[in-house]
Structures are given as C-alpha cells and as structure tokens.
Design a protein around this motif. Structure first.
Motif, PDB file in Angstrom:
ATOM      1  N   UNK A  70     -16.877   3.335  -8.168  1.00 45.91           N
ATOM      2  CA  UNK A  70     -15.947   4.125  -7.348  1.00 45.91           C
ATOM      3  C   UNK A  70     -15.540   3.369  -6.096  1.00 45.91           C
ATOM      4  N   UNK A  71     -16.512   2.699  -5.457  1.00 47.07           N
ATOM      5  CA  UNK A  71     -16.225   1.986  -4.212  1.00 47.07           C
ATOM      6  C   UNK A  71     -15.272   0.821  -4.445  1.00 47.07           C
ATOM      7  N   UNK A  72     -15.491   0.060  -5.510  1.00 43.75           N
ATOM      8  CA  UNK A  72     -14.611  -1.069  -5.799  1.00 43.75           C
ATOM      9  C   UNK A  72     -13.208  -0.586  -6.141  1.00 43.75           C
ATOM     10  N   UNK A  73     -13.117   0.505  -6.902  1.00 43.74           N
ATOM     11  CA  UNK A  73     -11.800   1.073  -7.215  1.00 43.74           C
ATOM     12  C   UNK A  73     -11.066   1.471  -5.933  1.00 43.74           C
ATOM     13  N   UNK A  74     -11.786   2.082  -5.006  1.00 40.48           N
ATOM     14  CA  UNK A  74     -11.157   2.512  -3.751  1.00 40.48           C
ATOM     15  C   UNK A  74     -10.762   1.316  -2.888  1.00 40.48           C
ATOM     16  N   UNK A  75     -11.621   0.304  -2.830  1.00 42.18           N
ATOM     17  CA  UNK A  75     -11.292  -0.887  -2.054  1.00 42.18           C
ATOM     18  C   UNK A  75     -10.034  -1.568  -2.585  1.00 42.18           C
ATOM     19  N   UNK A  76      -9.860  -1.531  -3.884  1.00 44.65           N
ATOM     20  CA  UNK A  76      -8.689  -2.164  -4.490  1.00 44.65           C
ATOM     21  C   UNK A  76      -7.390  -1.483  -4.076  1.00 44.65           C
ATOM     22  N   UNK A  77      -7.496  -0.244  -3.588  1.00 44.97           N
ATOM     23  CA  UNK A  77      -6.303   0.497  -3.171  1.00 44.97           C
ATOM     24  C   UNK A  77      -6.095   0.479  -1.660  1.00 44.97           C
ATOM     25  N   UNK A  78      -7.012  -0.128  -0.928  1.00 46.40           N
ATOM     26  CA  UNK A  78      -6.917  -0.117   0.542  1.00 46.40           C
ATOM     27  C   UNK A  78      -6.011  -1.230   1.043  1.00 46.40           C
ATOM     28  N   UNK A  79      -5.259  -0.902   2.087  1.00 45.57           N
ATOM     29  CA  UNK A  79      -4.386  -1.877   2.739  1.00 45.57           C
ATOM     30  C   UNK A  79      -4.943  -2.232   4.117  1.00 45.57           C
ATOM     31  N   UNK A  80      -4.693  -3.473   4.521  1.00 48.75           N
ATOM     32  CA  UNK A  80      -4.985  -3.930   5.882  1.00 48.75           C
ATOM     33  C   UNK A  80      -3.675  -4.422   6.474  1.00 48.75           C
ATOM     34  N   UNK A  81      -3.385  -4.025   7.700  1.00 47.67           N
ATOM     35  CA  UNK A  81      -2.146  -4.419   8.376  1.00 47.67           C
ATOM     36  C   UNK A  81      -2.515  -5.290   9.582  1.00 47.67           C
ATOM     37  N   UNK A  82      -2.129  -6.549   9.537  1.00 47.30           N
ATOM     38  CA  UNK A  82      -2.480  -7.512  10.582  1.00 47.30           C
ATOM     39  C   UNK A  82      -1.223  -7.935  11.319  1.00 47.30           C
ATOM     40  N   UNK A  83      -1.232  -7.748  12.627  1.00 47.35           N
ATOM     41  CA  UNK A  83      -0.071  -8.085  13.454  1.00 47.35           C
ATOM     42  C   UNK A  83      -0.310  -9.396  14.196  1.00 47.35           C
ATOM     43  N   UNK A  84       0.752 -10.194  14.278  1.00 47.84           N
ATOM     44  CA  UNK A  84       0.745 -11.426  15.068  1.00 47.84           C
ATOM     45  C   UNK A  84       2.043 -11.443  15.856  1.00 47.84           C
ATOM     46  N   UNK A  85       1.996 -10.887  17.068  1.00 45.88           N
ATOM     47  CA  UNK A  85       3.218 -10.723  17.839  1.00 45.88           C
ATOM     48  C   UNK A  85       4.121  -9.709  17.171  1.00 45.88           C
ATOM     49  N   UNK A  86       5.347 -10.112  16.884  1.00 48.35           N
ATOM     50  CA  UNK A  86       6.287  -9.219  16.214  1.00 48.35           C
ATOM     51  C   UNK A  86       6.159  -9.275  14.701  1.00 48.35           C
ATOM     52  N   UNK A  87       5.301 -10.157  14.226  1.00 50.13           N
ATOM     53  CA  UNK A  87       5.149 -10.353  12.788  1.00 50.13           C
ATOM     54  C   UNK A  87       3.973  -9.519  12.283  1.00 50.13           C
ATOM     55  N   UNK A  88       4.183  -8.792  11.198  1.00 48.89           N
ATOM     56  CA  UNK A  88       3.116  -7.989  10.606  1.00 48.89           C
ATOM     57  C   UNK A  88       2.986  -8.294   9.123  1.00 48.89           C
ATOM     58  N   UNK A  89       1.741  -8.486   8.694  1.00 45.43           N
ATOM     59  CA  UNK A  89       1.452  -8.749   7.296  1.00 45.43           C
ATOM     60  C   UNK A  89       0.567  -7.627   6.769  1.00 45.43           C
ATOM     61  N   UNK A  90       0.915  -7.096   5.616  1.00 43.46           N
ATOM     62  CA  UNK A  90       0.108  -6.065   4.967  1.00 43.46           C
ATOM     63  C   UNK A  90      -0.452  -6.628   3.668  1.00 43.46           C
ATOM     64  N   UNK A  91      -1.723  -6.382   3.426  1.00 46.60           N
ATOM     65  CA  UNK A  91      -2.357  -6.899   2.214  1.00 46.60           C
ATOM     66  C   UNK A  91      -3.470  -5.961   1.773  1.00 46.60           C
ATOM     67  N   UNK A  92      -3.820  -6.060   0.512  1.00 45.21           N
ATOM     68  CA  UNK A  92      -4.966  -5.311  -0.002  1.00 45.21           C
ATOM     69  C   UNK A  92      -6.249  -6.035   0.394  1.00 45.21           C
ATOM     70  N   UNK A  93      -7.348  -5.288   0.449  1.00 48.74           N
ATOM     71  CA  UNK A  93      -8.639  -5.922   0.650  1.00 48.74           C
ATOM     72  C   UNK A  93      -8.956  -6.867  -0.499  1.00 48.74           C
ATOM     73  N   UNK A  94      -8.820  -6.383  -1.719  1.00 47.79           N
ATOM     74  CA  UNK A  94      -9.166  -7.209  -2.874  1.00 47.79           C
ATOM     75  C   UNK A  94      -8.004  -7.244  -3.860  1.00 47.79           C
ATOM     76  N   UNK A  95      -7.888  -8.365  -4.568  1.00 48.82           N
ATOM     77  CA  UNK A  95      -6.826  -8.529  -5.532  1.00 48.82           C
ATOM     78  C   UNK A  95      -7.299  -8.462  -6.967  1.00 48.82           C
ATOM     79  N   UNK A  96      -8.621  -8.502  -7.153  1.00 48.21           N
ATOM     80  CA  UNK A  96      -9.158  -8.471  -8.506  1.00 48.21           C
ATOM     81  C   UNK A  96     -10.549  -7.850  -8.467  1.00 48.21           C
TER      82      UNK A  96
END
Length: 232
Positions: free
Chosen positions: A79-105
C-alpha cells in the motif's frame, strides 16, 4: 548561555535548504510511506547512492525493524509503495518550478520477499541530503510518531555522539529547525512547548530509552531557549 554546552547542529540549516520541498511532502505521508522512505534513506546512507536510483529491501527486515507480523508488513509495504508512486513533489528555483513523482518504478520479488523502488533521477540529490541527516538508529527514527519528533531526536543523538552532556537551543533555532517559523501559533512559547516539545520528549523517551528532560532558559522572565539533558 554557557559556551561549553551550546551546540549548533549543522543539520538545522542543512535540512531546511535544498530538500525543503521533500520535507514538506513528507509531512503529508502516511506512517507506512514514511517507513518505506526511511528504509531507502538508511540503505542510501549505508551503501551510497544508487546510480539508477534503485533501492531494494526485505519484508523480513521491515517486520523486525517495525515489530509487526509478515502479513502486516506485506500489506503495508504494498500500500505504501502504491501511494508513494502517486505522490508529487514540487521544487521551486526562483521563478522556475519542477514537479515530479517520488518514484518512477516499483518492483517486487515475491519468492524472495523483496520489494524495490526507483526514484526519479532529478530527486536523487535531494534524497542524498536527507540520507545524510538520519543521524540516529533506524528503529529509533521509526518509533517517532511524526517528522518533528524525528528531527528533535536527530539533534539530540548528534549532540550525544559528540560527547555533549546537554544541548542548548534558542527558541528561534528550534522553530527554524522544525520549519515552523511561519506558523503563527508557534510564535507563542506555551504552544510550542505543549504541542511539540513535550510530546516529542515523551515519544523519544518511550521509543529510544533515552531519558530526556529539558529546562527553560530565561532572560528576565521571558523564555528564550531550552536546555535538553539526557541520561543515556
């Protein structure tokens, strides 16, 4: 404050740096998601960073560390791995923002009782920062009921490992280290003590065996810091 016992833990400034977005994301994780992340960080801290972001762990280790049955472990890990696979992290660097999942596989080997995840390459540098901050035995960290308690435990254990007998911190340092400076209610000392410090000390004492206490440091009648003591 006495210079002999005053201790500025480098983790305080480090963990509120580049990894701030990950730390914020961890606040919303379930207990089991946090456990999976802790196991991966411990493996990273022990074995070094994986070239492709791949980390495996055994269900039997999960059972032993978190003191649960194998059936519970398998259920919680999946259950935890399934949930982590759906989580997003949003990282800002000035005006630039990158969104990514915690895990890809996500991976598993049922016969061997092994489970694995592959973190996104862009997230690995931030995870490496977090792995350097474990600074306490994994079972102890796992026994903490929330991330604030984990952070306070790391500060205490870091001070203990430096052969200090106590740890003095200003209230500003504590708020900064817990990343709660912008939470208005915690600008009031009694709220900070009642909602964070006292529950953390109780959790640490029960979960680690460290006999931790604290006393208030005052200037005139105003509390400006805390001094933590431990017996073990």
């Amino acid at each position: 404050m006495s210079e002999q016992v005053l201790y500025r833990n480098p983790l305080i400034s480090q963990e509120i740096g580049d990894s701030k977005a990950l730390l914020h994301s961890r606040h919303t994780m379930s207990k089991d998601e946090g456990r999976i992340l802790l196991m991966c960080l411990e493996r990273m801290n022990r074995d070094g960073e994986s070239a492709n972001g791949e980390y495996w762990f055994n269900a039997s280790d999960y059972c032993e560390i978190f003191d649960i049955s194998r059936r519970e472990a398998v259920r919680d890990i999946k259950a935890a791995i399934d949930n982590l696979a759906e989580r997003w992290v949003h990282i800002k660097d000035g005006d630039h923002e990158v969104s990514m999942r915690w895990i890809g596989k996500k991976m598993k080997n049922v016969k061997q009782g092994k489970y694995g995840v592959v973190f996104w390459p862009e997230i690995l540098p931030y995870l490496h920062d977090l792995s350097d901050q474990l600074a306490a035995p994994l079972p102890w960290l796992a026994a903490m009921s929330n991330i604030n308690n984990q952070r306070i435990l790391r500060w205490i254990n870091e001070a203990r490992s430096n052969d200090l007998q106590c740890l003095e911190m200003t209230l500003d340092d504590i708020r900064y280290g817990l990343d709660i400076r912008e939470v208005k209610s915690y600008s009031i000392y009694n709220n900070l003590k009642r909602r964070i410090v006292e529950p953390a000390i109780e959790n640490i004492n029960l979960g680690t065996g460290i006999e931790l206490t604290f006393e208030e440091i005052k200037e005139s009648r105003k509390v400006v810091g805390l001094k933590f003591y431990w017996e073990k």
